[in-house]
Design a protein around this motif. Structure first.
Motif, mmCIF file in Angstrom:
data_model
loop_
_atom_site.group_PDB
_atom_site.id
_atom_site.type_symbol
_atom_site.label_atom_id
_atom_site.label_comp_id
_atom_site.label_asym_id
_atom_site.label_seq_id
_atom_site.Cartn_x
_atom_site.Cartn_y
_atom_site.Cartn_z
ATOM 1 N N ARG A 80 -33.382 9.842 24.080
ATOM 2 C CA ARG A 80 -32.039 10.500 24.512
ATOM 3 C C ARG A 80 -32.121 11.850 23.773
ATOM 4 O O ARG A 80 -32.105 12.855 24.618
ATOM 5 N N ARG A 81 -32.544 12.004 22.657
ATOM 6 C CA ARG A 81 -32.465 13.359 22.012
ATOM 7 C C ARG A 81 -33.745 14.285 22.174
ATOM 8 O O ARG A 81 -33.567 15.418 21.795
ATOM 9 N N LEU A 82 -34.776 13.272 22.327
ATOM 10 C CA LEU A 82 -35.873 14.188 22.354
ATOM 11 C C LEU A 82 -36.354 14.720 23.989
ATOM 12 O O LEU A 82 -37.112 15.548 24.262
ATOM 13 N N ALA A 83 -35.408 14.120 24.910
ATOM 14 C CA ALA A 83 -35.539 14.542 26.246
ATOM 15 C C ALA A 83 -35.452 16.112 26.452
ATOM 16 O O ALA A 83 -34.651 16.656 25.743
#
Ligand SMILES: Nc1ncnc2c1ncn2[C@@H]1O[C@H](COP(=O)(O)OP(=O)(O)OP(=O)(O)O)[C@@H](O)[C@H]1O
Ligand SMILES: [Mg+2]
Lengths: 311, 252
Positions: free
Chosen positions: B243-246
């Motif tokens: 989710r956050r590295l997207a």
């Protein structure tokens, strides 16, 4: 009220903050300005004990800050940094809930607070609460950063170049939003900035620092009319002094009864904006928009020029 | 398309392995081509499935211990109190890597005797470095603004570690664990030279009797195990990081 008394910070025997004293009245905005490396950030971080002072004393509402555990002190003080520092692995909701959770508020109260803050910052709960920071624009991230700092309803908010990363238009909006929110909630704000216009636009008082020393701490008007020394004069911008003075006051202060030709100016304009309009439209006077039935009022070029030369 | 084809191949390979473990006799005609007339074709000394499970258990145990040690060390040396130990811990761990596993086995046998013990020690020793290095990198490269915000909002040091630093470091730590586990699967085969119960037994038996069917069976099962571990840890890593590295092109 924050009382800073003869506070110093030494690194390797060199004073980075040098016997600074200032009394910051409650419910006001103070901007700290100064050249790079003058000790602004260091001074601010001593207030929430991210840095320990070498000597001197800081009191918040009469209490010496060294009397509280640093992390407990920080939960009562909002803190906003440049580049926001949002937690990338947490949603907007969880980011804002950080301090209330540390303070063990119950869930319902936390949710109510998050809703309230998102509404205050014009972020719709249903569409923003579950997003991650990377799914927000820079301006939205910055607002969430401020919302997170305000979540536990602190009396004091520290902001280190909070708008530094924003483009000019969004920055102006963020500044006026902050001013509105401060009026509404009434907290004390201590803000570091590089942007002299920002300092003048936002603050009740400005502190000018150079080489670790506080040169002057006064209302914006006083800095312009009675700078403590040539450095302060230089810093607040001698060349723009007249315009800065005009931007501190609204046109109602110099309005007079009478008629004038042309389009009416909104009553809440600053004198600087009015001057700009008169020069641009080539008029000597302009009418001020009045509620129906009130006597006509106007602002004149000569009074604006007199105000700009005020000592 | 490519991903789908990849998972299809993996699934077919997995099914094949499963079939082989349950019904080895189905594969006998094919494997017979590899060996002389009267040689055994399927390794029957120890049940293949049980060898595989023991191999897996050994790797899991070693990786778990290595992960706990390496992560604790990485946490310790990234705290102010432990920062003096950073260079030391780094050299200890890299020694662990330059030491050949066979030598570790040889050194352990006199102390621990034959069996799983020396293999376990060698695997733990061997698995430390990738996990430690990754955990260290992860903990040291967290955005300073994020750490400053965590401190500024009044988190205590343990709260900062548990709520901010470890969750952010987790994807990289898991990829270190994955690397370590995959190396261990291969390394564990040599454990059978000191009588550890692993799939290495099948390969060694094959080598001793020139039985290529045995060597193939052992080799393929080890490879399957490595793939299984690799894939499951990759999935875990994604769950933590996706989710956050997207990138921002997923922006609504
Ligand atoms: N941990 C430290 N050790 C030694 N010197 C430091 C340390 N932190 C800051 N300084 C020095 O203290 C001085 C003041 O730093 P500070 O960050 O307070 O400046 P600033 O006014 O906020 O500058 P800027 O506008 O560039 O942010 C600088 O000369 C800096 O190099
Ligand atoms: Mg600074």
């Amino acid at each position: 009220m924050i009382e800073i008394d003869e506070i110093s910070k030494l690194y390797d025997g060199r004073a980075v903050v040098d016997r600074v004293s200032m009394q910051i009245p409650a419910s006001t905005i103070t901007a700290i300005v100064g050249t790079s490396g003058s000790g602004k950030t260091t001074l601010m971080r001593m207030v929430n004990r991210l840095i320990d002072q070498t000597s001197g004393q800081i009191k918040i509402n009469g209490q010496d800050i060294t009397g509280t555990q640093p992390h407990e002190l920080r939960r009562r003080i909002g803190y906003v940094i440049q580049g926001h520092g949002l937690f990338p692995h947490q949603t907007v909701y969880d980011n804002i809930a950080t301090v209330p959770r540390l303070l063990k508020w119950d869930r319902a109260k936390i949710e109510q607070k998050v809703r309230e803050l998102l509404a205050l910052f014009q972020l719709e709960f249903d569409s923003f609460a579950r997003r991650y920071p990377h799914e927000l624009s820079g301006g939205q991230q910055q607002r969430v950063g401020v919302a997170r700092a305000l979540a536990a309803e602190p009396d004091l908010l520290l902001m280190d170049e909070p708008f530094g990363a924003l483009d000019p238009i969004i920055r102006a909006k963020a500044q006026s939003d902050l001013r509105d929110i401060q009026r509404k909630l009434g907290m004390t704000i201590l803000l570091v900035t590089h942007d002299m216009d920002e300092a003048f636009r936002l603050s009740d008082r400005i502190a000018v620092m150079n080489a670790g020393k506080l040169l002057q701490y006064a209302e914006p008007r006083t800095l312009l009319t009675h700078p403590a020394d040539s450095f302060v004069a230089e810093m607040v911008g001698q060349a723009e002094r007249a315009f800065r003075l005009l931007s501190l006051n609204g046109i109602d202060a110099i309005a007079e009864d009478g008629q004038a030709a042309g389009a009416a100016l909104p009553a809440d304009l600053t004198q600087r904006e009015a001057l700009s309009d008169l020069l641009w439209s080539g008029r000597d006077a302009a009418p001020i928009a009045q509620p129906d039935g009130n006597a006509p009022r106007r602002v004149t070029l000569s009074r604006l020029l007199a105000a700009a030369a005020e000592r | 398309m490519q991903i789908a084809a990849g998972s299809l191949t993996r699934a077919l390979f997995g099914l094949g392995i499963l079939a082989f473990l349950v019904r080895p006799e189905w594969f006998e005609p094919a494997l017979r081509l590899l060996v002389d007339q009267n040689m055994p074709v399927i390794y029957l000394q120890g049940n293949l499935l049980s060898l595989l499970l023991q191999h897996l258990a050994l790797v899991l145990a070693a990786t778990t211990v290595a992960a706990i040690l390496a992560i604790s060390a990485a946490i310790f040396v990234t705290r102010p109190v432990g920062s003096d130990f950073l260079p030391l811990s780094r050299s200890i761990v890299s020694i662990g890597q330059t030491f050949p596993p066979v030598a570790v086995l040889a050194l352990c046998v006199p102390v621990l005797g034959f069996g799983n013990g020396p293999t376990l020690v060698a695997l733990i020793f061997y698995g430390l470095l990738p996990i430690f290095e990754n955990a260290l990198t992860a903990l040291r490269t967290i955005d300073p603004a994020v750490l400053e915000a965590a401190r500024g909002s009044g988190m205590s040091e343990p709260q900062r570690l548990m709520r901010v630093e470890l969750p952010l470091a987790m994807p990289l730590i898991i990829s270190g664990i994955r690397l370590s586990a995959v190396i261990s699967v291969a390394t564990a085969t040599i454990g059978s030279t000191v009588a550890a119960k692993t799939l290495g037994e099948v390969i060694v038996a094959g080598l001793q009797s020139y039985n290529y069917a045995f060597i193939l069976q052992g080799g393929v099962l080890v490879a399957a195990l490595a793939l299984l571990i690799h894939d499951s840890l990759t999935i875990l890593e994604r769950r933590f990081g996706l989710r956050r590295l997207a990138t921002t092109d997923g922006k609504p």
